[in-house]
Design an enzyme around this catalytic site. Structure first.
Site, PDB file in Angstrom:
ATOM      1  N   HIS A  49       0.884  -1.163   0.000  1.00  0.00           N
ATOM      2  CA  HIS A  49       0.000   0.000   0.000  1.00  0.00           C
ATOM      3  C   HIS A  49       0.924   1.215   0.000  1.00  0.00           C
ATOM      4  O   HIS A  49       2.085   1.125   0.446  1.00  0.00           O
ATOM      5  CB  HIS A  49      -0.871   0.045   1.262  1.00  0.00           C
ATOM      6  CG  HIS A  49      -1.853  -1.100   1.334  1.00  0.00           C
ATOM      7  ND1 HIS A  49      -1.818  -2.042   2.333  1.00  0.00           N
ATOM      8  CD2 HIS A  49      -2.883  -1.425   0.522  1.00  0.00           C
ATOM      9  CE1 HIS A  49      -2.799  -2.911   2.133  1.00  0.00           C
ATOM     10  NE2 HIS A  49      -3.447  -2.566   1.045  1.00  0.00           N
ATOM     11  N   ASP A  52       2.351   1.596   3.299  1.00  0.00           N
ATOM     12  CA  ASP A  52       3.329   0.586   3.718  1.00  0.00           C
ATOM     13  C   ASP A  52       4.725   1.090   3.336  1.00  0.00           C
ATOM     14  O   ASP A  52       5.705   0.806   4.017  1.00  0.00           O
ATOM     15  CB  ASP A  52       3.100  -0.758   3.005  1.00  0.00           C
ATOM     16  CG  ASP A  52       1.807  -1.443   3.407  1.00  0.00           C
ATOM     17  OD1 ASP A  52       1.432  -1.378   4.600  1.00  0.00           O
ATOM     18  OD2 ASP A  52       1.154  -2.041   2.519  1.00  0.00           O
TER      19      ASP A  52
HETATM   20  C1  GLO Z   1      -9.313  -6.758   0.840  1.00  0.00           C
HETATM   21  C2  GLO Z   1      -8.315  -6.790  -0.202  1.00  0.00           C
HETATM   22  C3  GLO Z   1      -7.034  -6.117   0.187  1.00  0.00           C
HETATM   23  C4  GLO Z   1      -6.268  -5.707  -1.043  1.00  0.00           C
HETATM   24  C5  GLO Z   1      -5.070  -4.866  -0.708  1.00  0.00           C
HETATM   25  C6  GLO Z   1      -4.334  -4.422  -1.939  1.00  0.00           C
HETATM   26  O1  GLO Z   1     -10.324  -7.376   0.812  1.00  0.00           O
HETATM   27  O2  GLO Z   1      -8.087  -8.095  -0.598  1.00  0.00           O
HETATM   28  O3  GLO Z   1      -6.263  -6.953   0.993  1.00  0.00           O
HETATM   29  O4  GLO Z   1      -5.876  -6.820  -1.744  1.00  0.00           O
HETATM   30  O5  GLO Z   1      -5.495  -3.773   0.007  1.00  0.00           O
HETATM   31  O6  GLO Z   1      -5.027  -3.421  -2.552  1.00  0.00           O
END
Ligand code: GLO
Ligand code: MG
Length: 344
Positions: A49, A52
């Site tokens: 993210h 992150d």
């Molecule tokens: C939630 C999502 C989340 C995304 C992550 C990347 O349900 O799966 O984990 O994959 O935020 O955008």
């Protein structure tokens, strides 16, 4: 020659185990320690993210933010890791309470679009051209609170904004039908790919398909993947598993339905997924019961199951399968597959 697969996960997949009903049950693992774990666990790239990469995003100047992102890139290099994608986290800030691109408040929509442009800059600094867009709060708690046609237009405009900001960036939409919203605007692969056609650069918008999200939509993950593969639009996957229609469980890959997992591996392998640099992402959560020293097994186990299923897929008797298809004896084909899954 059969291709090889490269695996990836996000730092959020090593977590403290808090859930909506209880607090953390494990110590926080520092980001630097997480980076050490990637290679140990058999992974080659990191999914991020935006925050992150730069944890105190919003409190730093743009120059500082990008310097921090470049420092993370240097750390990745030290560990022999790549950045797979960066995703704008558009669901925690108070300005995203009612959605980001589809918020009814223009100031909040402006915030979301500014953040997305910065996310693109962070992606460049950390060394990737792929943005994942999980549109967590683009939807409604209450149907009458938004206009779904206008919301769709607003999502297209926000994506256009990012595509224009950097002519080389690609965007993989990660569809999900619900949670945290009651109803999401982009629930399936079909919605995402239709949306791509409306943007200023359709060839730069594809999908990241998550198994659990597809199951929550009542669909089959391998068919959704096949659909996207046919369009040349499957740019990432979030493999995991899901036990029926409930909250998004992010269970270890193949842990609920082996045959469903086998079919995902089968379609990915059959269509050379990975040959354009795509990674196999595992968006899995550790069970809350795991202790500090055993809370990465969900990652290594998911990878192990993918590779074991790959062996199963590659040892299928294609001649026998073709014969059964030609005879239209699908009952026998069913038994053939089940027998093969059970080790012959
Ligand atoms: C939630 C999502 C989340 C995304 C992550 C990347 O349900 O799966 O984990 O994959 O935020 O955008
Ligand atoms: Mg995901």
């Amino acid at each position: 020659m059969a291709g090889t697969f490269r695996f990836t996960f996000g730092p959020w997949n090593i977590h403290e185990g808090a859930d909506p009903f209880g607090p953390a049950v494990r110590d926080t693992v520092a980001f630097n320690r997480k980076l050490e774990l990637y290679r140990e666990l058999g992974f080659e790239a990191v999914q991020f993210h935006d925050d992150d990469v730069v944890p105190d995003l919003g409190e730093r100047s743009v120059a500082d933010t990008l310097a921090q992102a470049r420092a993370v890139r240097a750390k990745l290099d030290e560990h022999g890791l790549a950045a797979e994608f960066v995703a704008p986290r558009l669901w925690e800030d108070p300005r995203t309470i009612d959605g980001a691109f589809t918020s009814n408040d223009p100031a909040c929509r402006g915030y979301a679009r500014d953040r997305c442009r910065l996310c693109v800059d962070i992606a460049n600094a950390v060394g990737t051209k792929l943005i994942v867009l999980w549109m967590a709060r683009e939807g409604t708690y209450l149907r009458e609170s938004k206009d779904s046609a206008q919301a769709t237009d607003r999502i297209v405009a926000a994506i256009d904004d990012m595509l224009r900001h950097d002519p080389d960036i690609r965007i993989a939409i990660e569809p999900k039908p619900n949670e945290p919203m009651d109803q999401s605007y982009i629930p399936t692969t079909g919605h995402a790919l239709a949306l791509a056609q409306r943007t200023v650069s359709p060839s730069r918008v594809g999908v990241n398909i998550e198994s659990a999200h597809v199951i929550l939509a009542g669909l089959d993950p391998s068919d959704e993947m096949g659909f996207a593969l046919s369009f040349g639009k499957l740019w990432s996957v979030h493999l995991n598993d899901q036990n029926g229609l409930k909250f998004d469980q992010d269970k270890s890959f193949a842990s609920v339905d082996l045959r469903r997992a086998f079919n995902q591996v089968r379609v990915l392998d059959a269509h050379d997924y990975g040959s354009n640099g795509e990674y196999v992402g595992l968006d899995v959560k550790a069970m809350r019961t795991q202790g500090d020293d055993t809370a990465t097994k969900h990652l290594s186990n998911s990878r192990t199951m993918f590779l074991r299923l790959l062996d199963v897929v590659r040892s299928l008797d294609h001649g026998a399968i073709q014969d059964l298809i030609a005879k239209r004896d699908y009952e026998e084909l069913d038994l053939h597959i089940m027998t093969h899954l059970m080790g012959g």
